[in-house]
Enzyme design. Structure first.
Site, short mmCIF file in Angstrom:
data_model
loop_
_atom_site.label_atom_id
_atom_site.label_comp_id
_atom_site.label_asym_id
_atom_site.label_seq_id
_atom_site.Cartn_x
_atom_site.Cartn_y
_atom_site.Cartn_z
N TRP A 27 5.43 -15.46 1.35
CA TRP A 27 4.46 -16.36 0.73
C TRP A 27 3.57 -15.56 -0.22
CZ3 TRP A 27 3.16 -21.60 1.14
CH2 TRP A 27 3.99 -22.35 1.98
N ALA A 59 3.24 -15.23 7.34
CA ALA A 59 2.47 -14.27 8.13
C ALA A 59 2.65 -14.48 9.63
CB ALA A 59 0.99 -14.36 7.76
N ILE A 60 2.82 -15.70 10.06
CA ILE A 60 2.91 -15.98 11.49
C ILE A 60 4.16 -15.35 12.11
CG2 ILE A 60 4.13 -18.19 11.46
CD1 ILE A 60 0.88 -17.58 13.36
N GLU A 61 5.17 -15.08 11.30
CA GLU A 61 6.40 -14.45 11.80
C GLU A 61 6.29 -12.93 11.90
OE1 GLU A 61 6.90 -18.31 10.67
OE2 GLU A 61 6.65 -16.83 9.07
N VAL A 81 -0.16 -12.25 3.21
CA VAL A 81 -1.34 -12.88 2.61
C VAL A 81 -1.56 -14.24 3.26
CG1 VAL A 81 -2.43 -13.68 0.48
CG2 VAL A 81 -0.80 -11.80 0.39
N ILE A 83 -4.38 -17.24 2.61
CA ILE A 83 -5.51 -17.66 1.78
C ILE A 83 -6.08 -18.95 2.36
CG2 ILE A 83 -6.24 -18.37 -0.53
CD1 ILE A 83 -3.96 -16.57 -1.63
N HIS A 89 -6.22 -24.47 9.69
CA HIS A 89 -4.96 -23.73 9.81
C HIS A 89 -5.16 -22.24 9.49
CE1 HIS A 89 -0.61 -23.20 9.86
NE2 HIS A 89 -0.70 -22.60 8.69
N ASN A 114 -2.35 -3.22 10.14
CA ASN A 114 -2.53 -4.59 9.69
C ASN A 114 -2.93 -4.62 8.22
OD1 ASN A 114 -3.14 -7.25 9.25
ND2 ASN A 114 -4.37 -7.50 11.10
N ARG A 128 -6.93 -7.03 -4.09
CA ARG A 128 -6.63 -6.08 -3.02
C ARG A 128 -5.15 -5.72 -2.96
NH1 ARG A 128 -10.87 -8.97 -2.37
NH2 ARG A 128 -12.61 -8.37 -1.04
#
Length: 160
Positions: A27, A59-61, A81, A83, A89, A114, A128
């Protein structure tokens, strides 16, 4: 890149022989690709030309893949990332990813750096991402953190 407030100078490391893995989400591709580029550059500069790289969708994976990578790597870098949107959520994902990565690191005794950006806006993430116009390179910073910690653990374990 000037870096953010309080960012230390990144040390020069010889991480030859460290087995490094990088897991990066897809993503916000431009940002994640830049984070991954920064991570790869640091790895190469530390003597690691071919880290294991795994791409995941979101990201959750990342934590479950980091967990698997920690089984046969000395350090893992997590890049992604998240956002903020207009629903809760964002908070759930950020909390789950952070707690998951911390748990994996502690359970496996393997450094999991991380480098998942959690920002309010896309502009903050871009700033960043390690792009030419960015103030920071969180992919590079996370990789140095993972490698430095792996080397510290190697030294501590050699003396125990």
């Amino acid at each position: 890149m000037k870096g953010g407030a309080g960012v230390p100078d990144l040390p020069s490391l010889d991480a030859s022989g460290v087995r490094l893995a990088i897991v990066a989400s897809s993503w916000h591709g431009k940002i994640c690709d830049a984070l991954l580029d920064g991570a790869r550059k640091v790895a190469a500069g530390c003597g690691l030309d071919d880290p294991t790289v795994v791409r995941v969708l979101g990201a959750i994976e990342i934590p479950v893949v980091a967990q698997e990578l920690a089984r046969n790597h000395d350090a893992v870098v997590a890049l992604g990332v998240v956002i903020r949107g207009q629903t809760p959520h964002f908070d759930y994902v950020c909390d789950a990813v952070t707690q998951g990565l911390t748990r994996v690191s502690l359970d496996s005794s393997t450094p999991i750096a991380n480098g998942v950006l959690t920002t309010n806006t896309e502009e903050q993430a871009l700033d960043r991402a390690g792009l030419p116009t960015s103030a920071e390179d969180k992919g590079a910073q996370a990789t140095v953190a993972a490698l430095a910690t792996a080397l510290t653990l190697r030294e501590l374990r050699a003396h125990s």
